[in-house]
Design a protein around this motif. Structure first.
Motif, short mmCIF file in Angstrom:
data_model
loop_
_atom_site.label_atom_id
_atom_site.label_comp_id
_atom_site.label_asym_id
_atom_site.label_seq_id
_atom_site.Cartn_x
_atom_site.Cartn_y
_atom_site.Cartn_z
N ALA A 33 0.69 4.90 -13.51
CA ALA A 33 1.09 4.09 -12.24
C ALA A 33 -0.02 3.69 -11.58
O ALA A 33 0.15 2.69 -10.66
CB ALA A 33 1.98 5.14 -11.45
N VAL A 34 -1.15 4.30 -11.54
CA VAL A 34 -2.32 3.89 -10.58
C VAL A 34 -2.88 2.49 -10.75
O VAL A 34 -2.88 1.56 -9.88
CB VAL A 34 -3.35 5.03 -10.90
N PRO A 35 -2.91 2.12 -12.05
CA PRO A 35 -3.51 0.89 -12.17
C PRO A 35 -2.52 -0.29 -12.09
O PRO A 35 -2.68 -1.43 -11.24
CB PRO A 35 -4.03 0.48 -13.55
N LEU A 36 -1.27 0.04 -12.25
CA LEU A 36 -0.08 -0.94 -11.98
C LEU A 36 -0.02 -1.01 -10.62
O LEU A 36 0.12 -2.03 -9.98
CB LEU A 36 1.18 -0.28 -12.54
N GLY A 37 0.05 0.10 -9.79
CA GLY A 37 0.26 -0.14 -8.17
C GLY A 37 -0.77 -0.70 -7.67
O GLY A 37 -0.54 -1.56 -6.69
N LEU B 50 3.85 -3.63 -8.72
CA LEU B 50 4.19 -2.42 -8.13
C LEU B 50 5.68 -1.87 -8.54
O LEU B 50 5.93 -0.64 -8.60
CB LEU B 50 4.45 -2.99 -6.48
N PHE B 51 6.46 -2.76 -9.11
CA PHE B 51 7.60 -2.33 -9.64
C PHE B 51 7.56 -1.45 -10.83
O PHE B 51 8.18 -0.52 -10.94
CB PHE B 51 8.68 -3.77 -9.71
N LEU C 56 0.80 -1.38 -0.19
CA LEU C 56 0.02 0.34 0.09
C LEU C 56 1.01 1.18 0.00
O LEU C 56 0.46 2.20 -0.73
CB LEU C 56 -1.01 -0.06 1.17
N ILE C 57 2.04 1.32 0.72
CA ILE C 57 2.90 2.40 0.90
C ILE C 57 3.48 2.54 -0.48
O ILE C 57 3.68 3.59 -1.06
CB ILE C 57 3.94 2.17 1.94
N ALA C 58 3.77 1.63 -1.11
CA ALA C 58 4.59 1.48 -2.58
C ALA C 58 3.51 2.19 -3.64
O ALA C 58 3.92 3.07 -4.30
CB ALA C 58 5.05 0.16 -2.95
N ALA C 59 2.33 1.64 -3.61
CA ALA C 59 1.10 2.14 -4.43
C ALA C 59 1.05 3.69 -4.14
O ALA C 59 0.65 4.33 -5.16
CB ALA C 59 -0.02 1.48 -4.39
#
Length: 177
Positions: A45-49, A76-77, A32-35
């Motif tokens: 990056a939103v849908p990937l995270g 996430l990466f 969650l922090i990573a996203a």
């Protein structure tokens, strides 16, 4: 006098081999922090995270799956990479990357402990120590990475390459232990 052997008196014990709870929750929190740290800087990056977060969580709280934990961490990466491509500050990217690495490591640890000793065993101390050491290794790796970033910006590519190699060796060593 009973003719039963000691093994005949034993009852079957059902062991739950689902991932351990503490590491699973810590892995989802790290994801969650990573996203959250990569998503605000790039719409792509939103849908990937958050997709990576959902896949990782499903591998821990649904049917246990190392592949889904790895696939979620890969999402996430990719979110971190996309955010970096859109000019996200390096400090934020490092936080997001630490979250990604911790999510993958803690998720794999939760599944491994569940497989080995069961999720109802008393593993909280092991999980807290593992999470603490993983966070320390990730933070030291990020500090070395940031040092490489800062050094490379100063026009000294040879020293940056040496520091990068030291960081890679340190990180590889840390993953093997």
């Amino acid at each position: 006098m009973s003719t039963q052997t000691p093994t005949q008196n034993l009852e079957a014990v059902d062991v739950d081999h689902s991932p351990t709870r503490v590491s699973s929750l810590a892995a989802v929190a790290a994801a969650l922090i990573a996203a959250l740290t990569s998503a605000p800087f790039a719409v792509l990056a939103v849908p990937l995270g958050f997709g990576g977060l959902a896949i990782l969580a499903s591998g821990l709280f649904g049917e246990p799956s190392r592949a889904r934990v790895t696939l979620g961490a890969a999402g996430l990466f990719l979110s971190v990479l996309v955010a970096g491509g859109f000019g996200t500050p390096a400090e934020v990217l490092l936080i997001s990357m630490i979250g990604t690495l911790l999510a993958w490591d803690l998720g794999q640890h939760a599944i491994g402990l569940g497989e080995q000793v069961g999720s109802h065993s008393k593993t909280q101390r092991n999980e807290i120590v593992h999470a603490s050491l993983s966070a320390m290794v990730a933070a030291i790796s990020a500090a070395i990475g940031y040092l490489v970033f800062a050094t490379a910006g100063g026009g000294r590519p040879v020293s940056a390459l040496i520091l990068l190699l030291v960081a890679v060796v340190f990180f590889a060593w840390a993953l093997r232990t």
